[in-house]
Structure formats: structure tokens, C-alpha cells
Write an enzyme that holds these catalytic residues in place. Sequence first.
Site, PDB file in Angstrom:
ATOM      1  N   ASP A 116       0.865  -1.187   0.000  1.00 55.71           N
ATOM      2  CA  ASP A 116       0.000   0.000   0.000  1.00 55.71           C
ATOM      3  C   ASP A 116       0.896   1.229   0.000  1.00 55.71           C
ATOM      4  O   ASP A 116       1.875   1.307   0.747  1.00 55.71           O
ATOM      5  CB  ASP A 116      -0.903  -0.022   1.251  1.00 55.71           C
ATOM      6  CG  ASP A 116      -2.022   1.005   1.164  1.00 55.71           C
ATOM      7  OD1 ASP A 116      -1.723   2.206   0.972  1.00 55.71           O
ATOM      8  OD2 ASP A 116      -3.196   0.619   1.302  1.00 55.71           O
ATOM      9  N   ILE A 117       0.568   2.180  -0.854  1.00 52.10           N
ATOM     10  CA  ILE A 117       1.412   3.365  -1.023  1.00 52.10           C
ATOM     11  C   ILE A 117       1.293   4.334   0.163  1.00 52.10           C
ATOM     12  O   ILE A 117       2.175   5.163   0.393  1.00 52.10           O
ATOM     13  CB  ILE A 117       1.100   4.064  -2.377  1.00 52.10           C
ATOM     14  CG1 ILE A 117       2.293   4.828  -2.905  1.00 52.10           C
ATOM     15  CG2 ILE A 117      -0.135   4.925  -2.303  1.00 52.10           C
ATOM     16  CD1 ILE A 117       3.434   3.989  -3.361  1.00 52.10           C
ATOM     17  N   HIS A 130     -10.148  -5.614  -2.390  1.00 51.81           N
ATOM     18  CA  HIS A 130      -8.800  -5.800  -1.846  1.00 51.81           C
ATOM     19  C   HIS A 130      -8.860  -6.110  -0.364  1.00 51.81           C
ATOM     20  O   HIS A 130      -9.729  -5.618   0.345  1.00 51.81           O
ATOM     21  CB  HIS A 130      -7.900  -4.583  -2.098  1.00 51.81           C
ATOM     22  CG  HIS A 130      -8.504  -3.267  -1.715  1.00 51.81           C
ATOM     23  ND1 HIS A 130      -9.430  -2.615  -2.495  1.00 51.81           N
ATOM     24  CD2 HIS A 130      -8.330  -2.475  -0.637  1.00 51.81           C
ATOM     25  CE1 HIS A 130      -9.791  -1.482  -1.923  1.00 51.81           C
ATOM     26  NE2 HIS A 130      -9.158  -1.374  -0.776  1.00 51.81           N
ATOM     27  N   HIS A 162      -6.598  -5.626   2.994  1.00 49.25           N
ATOM     28  CA  HIS A 162      -5.430  -5.004   3.616  1.00 49.25           C
ATOM     29  C   HIS A 162      -4.794  -6.053   4.537  1.00 49.25           C
ATOM     30  O   HIS A 162      -5.483  -6.641   5.369  1.00 49.25           O
ATOM     31  CB  HIS A 162      -5.838  -3.811   4.486  1.00 49.25           C
ATOM     32  CG  HIS A 162      -6.405  -2.653   3.722  1.00 49.25           C
ATOM     33  ND1 HIS A 162      -5.646  -1.554   3.362  1.00 49.25           N
ATOM     34  CD2 HIS A 162      -7.653  -2.402   3.266  1.00 49.25           C
ATOM     35  CE1 HIS A 162      -6.426  -0.686   2.718  1.00 49.25           C
ATOM     36  NE2 HIS A 162      -7.646  -1.167   2.645  1.00 49.25           N
TER      37      HIS A 162
HETATM   38  P1  5GP Z   1      -9.899   1.373   0.692  1.00 52.32           P
HETATM   39  O1  5GP Z   1     -10.538   1.337  -0.676  1.00 52.32           O
HETATM   40  O2  5GP Z   1      -9.756   0.005   1.298  1.00 52.32           O
HETATM   41  O3  5GP Z   1     -10.602   2.325   1.621  1.00 52.32           O
HETATM   42  O4  5GP Z   1      -8.436   1.963   0.528  1.00 52.32           O
HETATM   43  C1  5GP Z   1      -7.678   1.820  -0.640  1.00 52.32           C
HETATM   44  C2  5GP Z   1      -6.213   1.673  -0.296  1.00 52.32           C
HETATM   45  O5  5GP Z   1      -5.493   1.679  -1.520  1.00 52.32           O
HETATM   46  C3  5GP Z   1      -5.625   2.813   0.562  1.00 52.32           C
HETATM   47  O6  5GP Z   1      -5.007   2.260   1.709  1.00 52.32           O
HETATM   48  C4  5GP Z   1      -4.643   3.511  -0.371  1.00 52.32           C
HETATM   49  O7  5GP Z   1      -3.481   3.951   0.296  1.00 52.32           O
HETATM   50  C5  5GP Z   1      -4.311   2.433  -1.375  1.00 52.32           C
HETATM   51  N1  5GP Z   1      -3.994   2.969  -2.700  1.00 52.32           N
HETATM   52  C6  5GP Z   1      -4.754   3.839  -3.420  1.00 52.32           C
HETATM   53  N2  5GP Z   1      -4.164   4.117  -4.611  1.00 52.32           N
HETATM   54  C7  5GP Z   1      -3.020   3.392  -4.634  1.00 52.32           C
HETATM   55  C8  5GP Z   1      -1.984   3.259  -5.610  1.00 52.32           C
HETATM   56  O8  5GP Z   1      -2.003   3.843  -6.685  1.00 52.32           O
HETATM   57  N3  5GP Z   1      -0.953   2.424  -5.299  1.00 52.32           N
HETATM   58  C9  5GP Z   1      -0.909   1.739  -4.119  1.00 52.32           C
HETATM   59  N4  5GP Z   1       0.146   0.944  -3.921  1.00 52.32           N
HETATM   60  N5  5GP Z   1      -1.865   1.842  -3.175  1.00 52.32           N
HETATM   61  C10 5GP Z   1      -2.917   2.668  -3.429  1.00 52.32           C
END
Ligand code: 5GP
Length: 132
Positions: A29-30, A93, A95
Site C-alpha cells: 500500500d502506497i 482488496h 489489507h
Molecule cells: P480502501 O478502498 O480500502 O478504503 O483503501 C484503498 C487503499 O489503496 C488505501 O489504503 C490507499 O493507500 C491504497 N492505494 C490507493 N491508490 C493506490 C496506488 O495507486 N498504489 C498503491 N500501492 N496503493 C494505493
Amino acid sequence: MASIFTKIIQGDIPSYKIAEDEKYYAFLDINPLAKGHTLVIPKKETDYIFDLSDEDISGMMVFAKKIALAIEKVVPCKKVGIAVLGLEVPHAHIHVVPINTIYDIDFKQPKLKFTGEEFEVISKEISSKIIA
Ligand code: 5GP
């Protein structure tokens, strides 16, 4: 339009890859909550994790288990926790996050910052511990 995660799988957007097989992909995660915070995704683009077939969601969990076992060899932690939110990116996804306290997997916490070089080292270390 392809999701940002599909673009990552296709290599159109770079990622710090941990592992992949024919159906799943794992990458750092970035904006991590912890060193080693990894996202596990299905290659088949599906927004909501509970829209995946029984076979695909169970396969995704088995794949996440491999990642978790590798993370705990690299990052000292009590356990590796998992969380599913999916409110930001519409591509299912999991985590996978090394934790010592509940706060380590609290998404309200400030995210950690790593340099590209540091992300590279972390991903290589975890990736080298994956048992196929
Ligand atoms: P959620 O959809 O579960 O709320 O969060 C999405 C997750 O994806 C976040 O923790 C965010 O940091 C990660 N994320 C979003 N865009 C990117 C990206 O382009 N690259 C990476 N490696 N992680 C991402």
C-alpha cells in the site's frame, strides 16, 4: 474504464510487488499504516469483495495467508491483521497489516512515509520469504 488496481496489475502504473499468481496480485500500500502493509487483490476486476464467487474469495484468502506468513518473517509484530474496506478504490482488496495493537490497523491513524528505495527494500524482503 480500468480501475487503478487493474492498471497496477497490467504494469501501466508502477507498484512494489510482493507476489502474484494467475488469479491474485499483492503489492505494498502506497500510504501504509505499518511497514509491510500489503494489498491483496483479485486480477479479475470486481468492486465489492462479496460479489466474488465462493471459489475466488476463498482463493484470495489462501493467497493472503501466504503474504501474511511472509510479512511476519520480516516485520516484528504480534500478529498480522486483515481488513476489508473498499471505500476508496472500487476493486476488491484485502489489507494485510502487521500489528502490535489495535491502533496499528486504525485507518484514522496518520499514514507512514517511505522513500521509493525503502519501499523497494521492504517489498523485496517480504517477497523473498513467500513460500509457494
Ligand atoms: P480502501 O478502498 O480500502 O478504503 O483503501 C484503498 C487503499 O489503496 C488505501 O489504503 C490507499 O493507500 C491504497 N492505494 C490507493 N491508490 C493506490 C496506488 O495507486 N498504489 C498503491 N500501492 N496503493 C494505493
